[in-house]
Design a protein around this motif. Structure first.
Motif, mmCIF file in Angstrom:
data_model
loop_
_atom_site.group_PDB
_atom_site.id
_atom_site.type_symbol
_atom_site.label_atom_id
_atom_site.label_comp_id
_atom_site.label_asym_id
_atom_site.label_seq_id
_atom_site.Cartn_x
_atom_site.Cartn_y
_atom_site.Cartn_z
ATOM 1 N N ASN A 130 -24.836 -36.428 -48.767
ATOM 2 C CA ASN A 130 -26.136 -37.054 -48.577
ATOM 3 C C ASN A 130 -26.497 -37.927 -49.772
ATOM 4 O OD1 ASN A 130 -28.687 -37.200 -46.996
ATOM 5 N ND2 ASN A 130 -29.543 -36.241 -48.824
ATOM 6 N N ARG A 131 -26.292 -37.407 -50.981
ATOM 7 C CA ARG A 131 -26.597 -38.185 -52.183
ATOM 8 C C ARG A 131 -25.642 -39.373 -52.323
ATOM 9 N NH1 ARG A 131 -29.873 -37.850 -56.624
ATOM 10 N NH2 ARG A 131 -31.186 -37.017 -54.948
ATOM 11 N N ALA A 132 -24.388 -39.178 -51.951
ATOM 12 C CA ALA A 132 -23.429 -40.285 -52.024
ATOM 13 C C ALA A 132 -23.836 -41.422 -51.094
ATOM 14 C CB ALA A 132 -22.024 -39.790 -51.681
ATOM 15 N N PHE A 133 -24.342 -41.069 -49.901
ATOM 16 C CA PHE A 133 -24.838 -42.114 -49.003
ATOM 17 C C PHE A 133 -26.002 -42.854 -49.640
ATOM 18 C CE2 PHE A 133 -28.392 -43.202 -46.267
ATOM 19 C CZ PHE A 133 -27.838 -44.277 -45.584
ATOM 20 N N LEU A 134 -26.955 -42.122 -50.204
ATOM 21 C CA LEU A 134 -28.095 -42.782 -50.849
ATOM 22 C C LEU A 134 -27.612 -43.784 -51.891
ATOM 23 C CD1 LEU A 134 -31.393 -41.230 -52.091
ATOM 24 C CD2 LEU A 134 -29.997 -42.534 -53.687
ATOM 25 N N GLN A 135 -26.649 -43.386 -52.674
ATOM 26 C CA GLN A 135 -26.153 -44.277 -53.718
ATOM 27 C C GLN A 135 -25.481 -45.513 -53.127
ATOM 28 O OE1 GLN A 135 -23.728 -41.371 -55.717
ATOM 29 N NE2 GLN A 135 -25.336 -40.847 -57.174
ATOM 30 N N ARG A 136 -24.688 -45.340 -52.080
ATOM 31 C CA ARG A 136 -24.049 -46.498 -51.448
ATOM 32 C C ARG A 136 -25.100 -47.428 -50.844
ATOM 33 N NH1 ARG A 136 -20.926 -42.375 -49.267
ATOM 34 N NH2 ARG A 136 -21.579 -42.828 -47.119
ATOM 35 N N LEU A 196 -36.756 -45.514 -48.866
ATOM 36 C CA LEU A 196 -35.737 -44.480 -48.706
ATOM 37 C C LEU A 196 -36.373 -43.246 -48.077
ATOM 38 C CD1 LEU A 196 -34.077 -44.738 -52.258
ATOM 39 C CD2 LEU A 196 -33.586 -46.110 -50.216
ATOM 40 N N LEU A 197 -35.899 -42.875 -46.905
ATOM 41 C CA LEU A 197 -36.318 -41.652 -46.214
ATOM 42 C C LEU A 197 -35.055 -40.828 -45.969
ATOM 43 C CD1 LEU A 197 -38.822 -43.320 -43.755
ATOM 44 C CD2 LEU A 197 -39.435 -41.533 -45.391
ATOM 45 N N VAL A 198 -34.540 -40.288 -47.054
ATOM 46 C CA VAL A 198 -33.224 -39.660 -47.031
ATOM 47 C C VAL A 198 -33.386 -38.152 -46.886
ATOM 48 C CG1 VAL A 198 -31.076 -39.349 -48.308
ATOM 49 C CG2 VAL A 198 -32.250 -41.556 -48.371
ATOM 50 N N SER A 199 -33.005 -37.635 -45.715
ATOM 51 C CA SER A 199 -33.073 -36.203 -45.402
ATOM 52 C C SER A 199 -34.459 -35.631 -45.642
ATOM 53 C CB SER A 199 -32.021 -35.433 -46.200
ATOM 54 O OG SER A 199 -30.770 -35.552 -45.587
ATOM 55 N N ILE A 200 -35.469 -36.286 -45.109
ATOM 56 C CA ILE A 200 -36.824 -35.760 -45.183
ATOM 57 C C ILE A 200 -37.467 -35.711 -43.812
ATOM 58 C CG2 ILE A 200 -37.815 -38.033 -45.728
ATOM 59 C CD1 ILE A 200 -39.009 -34.570 -46.996
ATOM 60 N N LEU A 201 -37.187 -36.660 -42.932
ATOM 61 C CA LEU A 201 -37.876 -36.737 -41.648
ATOM 62 C C LEU A 201 -37.583 -35.532 -40.761
ATOM 63 C CD1 LEU A 201 -37.460 -40.538 -40.837
ATOM 64 C CD2 LEU A 201 -39.557 -39.358 -41.546
ATOM 65 N N VAL A 235 -34.059 -47.073 -45.122
ATOM 66 C CA VAL A 235 -32.831 -46.282 -45.298
ATOM 67 C C VAL A 235 -33.137 -44.854 -44.871
ATOM 68 C CG1 VAL A 235 -31.137 -45.440 -46.961
ATOM 69 C CG2 VAL A 235 -32.089 -47.754 -47.204
ATOM 70 N N ILE A 236 -32.398 -44.343 -43.890
ATOM 71 C CA ILE A 236 -32.703 -43.032 -43.315
ATOM 72 C C ILE A 236 -31.435 -42.194 -43.172
ATOM 73 C CG2 ILE A 236 -33.468 -41.831 -41.217
ATOM 74 C CD1 ILE A 236 -35.405 -44.104 -40.694
ATOM 75 N N THR A 237 -31.539 -40.913 -43.547
ATOM 76 C CA THR A 237 -30.607 -39.912 -43.034
ATOM 77 C C THR A 237 -31.431 -38.853 -42.333
ATOM 78 O OG1 THR A 237 -30.566 -38.545 -45.047
ATOM 79 C CG2 THR A 237 -28.896 -40.280 -44.858
ATOM 80 N N HIS A 238 -30.829 -38.239 -41.316
ATOM 81 C CA HIS A 238 -31.587 -37.314 -40.466
ATOM 82 C C HIS A 238 -30.620 -36.356 -39.787
ATOM 83 C CE1 HIS A 238 -34.338 -35.743 -37.487
ATOM 84 N NE2 HIS A 238 -35.315 -36.554 -37.857
ATOM 85 N N GLN A 282 -22.435 -41.111 -38.747
ATOM 86 C CA GLN A 282 -22.422 -39.975 -39.651
ATOM 87 C C GLN A 282 -22.534 -40.483 -41.091
ATOM 88 O OE1 GLN A 282 -19.165 -37.255 -38.929
ATOM 89 N NE2 GLN A 282 -19.158 -37.768 -36.747
ATOM 90 N N ALA A 283 -23.254 -39.739 -41.914
ATOM 91 C CA ALA A 283 -23.530 -40.203 -43.274
ATOM 92 C C ALA A 283 -22.251 -40.534 -44.035
ATOM 93 C CB ALA A 283 -24.331 -39.147 -44.025
ATOM 94 N N THR A 284 -21.224 -39.728 -43.853
ATOM 95 C CA THR A 284 -19.977 -39.979 -44.578
ATOM 96 C C THR A 284 -19.259 -41.231 -44.089
ATOM 97 O OG1 THR A 284 -18.859 -38.449 -43.065
ATOM 98 C CG2 THR A 284 -19.590 -37.561 -45.185
ATOM 99 N N ASP A 285 -19.625 -41.727 -42.895
ATOM 100 C CA ASP A 285 -18.959 -42.896 -42.332
ATOM 101 C C ASP A 285 -19.723 -44.193 -42.581
ATOM 102 O OD1 ASP A 285 -16.898 -41.341 -41.341
ATOM 103 O OD2 ASP A 285 -17.847 -41.065 -39.383
ATOM 104 N N TRP A 286 -20.848 -44.129 -43.268
ATOM 105 C CA TRP A 286 -21.601 -45.352 -43.543
ATOM 106 C C TRP A 286 -21.034 -46.015 -44.793
ATOM 107 C CZ3 TRP A 286 -24.458 -48.328 -46.787
ATOM 108 C CH2 TRP A 286 -25.218 -49.340 -46.191
ATOM 109 N N ARG A 287 -20.250 -47.071 -44.571
ATOM 110 C CA ARG A 287 -19.652 -47.848 -45.661
ATOM 111 C C ARG A 287 -19.069 -46.961 -46.758
ATOM 112 N NH1 ARG A 287 -20.724 -53.341 -45.845
ATOM 113 N NH2 ARG A 287 -21.924 -54.074 -44.046
ATOM 114 N N PRO A 288 -18.109 -46.100 -46.418
ATOM 115 C CA PRO A 288 -17.537 -45.193 -47.421
ATOM 116 C C PRO A 288 -16.846 -45.960 -48.541
ATOM 117 C CG PRO A 288 -16.208 -45.200 -45.427
ATOM 118 C CD PRO A 288 -17.449 -45.966 -45.106
#
Length: 258
Positions: A49-55, A144-149, A176-179, A228-234
């Motif tokens: 999750n944090r790696a996605f935020l950084q990317r 950034l709404l990363v793992s909060i919604l 920017v969202i993860t969910h 999937q978060a790991t697949d977003w511009r790895p």
């Protein structure tokens, strides 16, 4: 300044520990070590999750955006937005008073670049008014709404809050969202969900990919879309033998074009 309780684990400090940080206590480390024994994917999911935020922050910064609004931020440590984009201005927002006390102290060395605001993302008018004291709301901002919604049930009104943010952002801004999603739906992931982020909200609300996509309104999604978060511009291609994480965390980045 309000002091942390050394005797009780706190989600924000627990998340910091999962990311390899030092802003945590023995009680937080013990809680995460016990969680990792029960749910081995909890720590890798937090780091993914944090790696996605950084990317995503790097991607948006390369697009020319130099302002970030991180909602439900938890502690601004271990590769947070102001560290990933050092030339940008960042406002971190969290409603937790314990997080507020420590985050303010952590950011004391970055007064010109980062600021903490104690506020509730469900009151977007207040958030924007206070963030506007540090950010220029007439210029593009990345929210950034990363793992909060997924900690917010529909009855709390997260859809309305995000709609207000979309409306108020200037053209060229990003969302920017993860969910957590119903896709996958493993029982252990439900118990691990509180480890994704330093949120103190209880429970969780899985939403389908379609419901998650609705948070972006009509905004186009940057390639590769909602994945999937790991697949977003790895940063690198998956290798044979890589541990496959559960598919329950979706990620996307939308841009306001007009």
């Amino acid at each position: 300044m309000r002091q942390f309780d050394h005797q009780k684990p706190h989600p924000a400090r627990m998340y910091d520990y999962m990311l390899g940080g030092k802003d945590n206590f023995a009680v937080d480390r013990q809680a995460i070590d016990q969680l990792a024994e029960l749910i081995p994917e909890a720590v890798p999911l937090a780091r993914a999750n944090r790696a996605f935020l950084q990317r995503a922050v790097r991607y948006v910064a390369r697009a020319g955006v130099d302002q970030f609004l991180d909602l439900g931020s938890g502690l601004p440590t271990q590769g947070s937005a102001h560290e990933v984009a050092p030339e940008a201005r960042v406002v971190y927002v969290d409603h937790d008073p314990v997080v507020a006390a420590h985050a303010t102290a952590l950011l004391r060395h970055s007064p010109g670049r980062a600021r903490f605001v104690q506020a509730d993302l469900l009151d977007p008018e207040d958030v924007l008014a206070r963030a506007g004291e540090f950010l220029d709301l007439d210029r593009p901002i990345a929210v950034l709404l990363v793992s909060i919604l997924h900690f917010l049930p529909d009855s709390a009104g997260p859809q309305r809050a995000v709609a207000v943010l979309r409306e108020r952002l200037a053209p060229g801004g990003f969302l920017v969202i993860t969910h957590a999603t119903t896709l996958g739906g493993l029982e252990d992931e439900e118990r691990a969900r509180g480890a994704y982020r330093g949120s103190t909200a209880g429970g969780g609300t899985d939403r389908s990919p379609g419901q998650i996509r609705a948070f972006f309104g009509g905004w186009p999604l940057e390639p590769p879309g909602l994945v999937q978060a790991t697949d977003w511009r790895p940063d690198r291609p998956k290798l044979v033998g890589d541990w496959s994480l559960p598919s329950s965390l979706m990620a996307g980045v939308g841009k306001k074009t007009t």
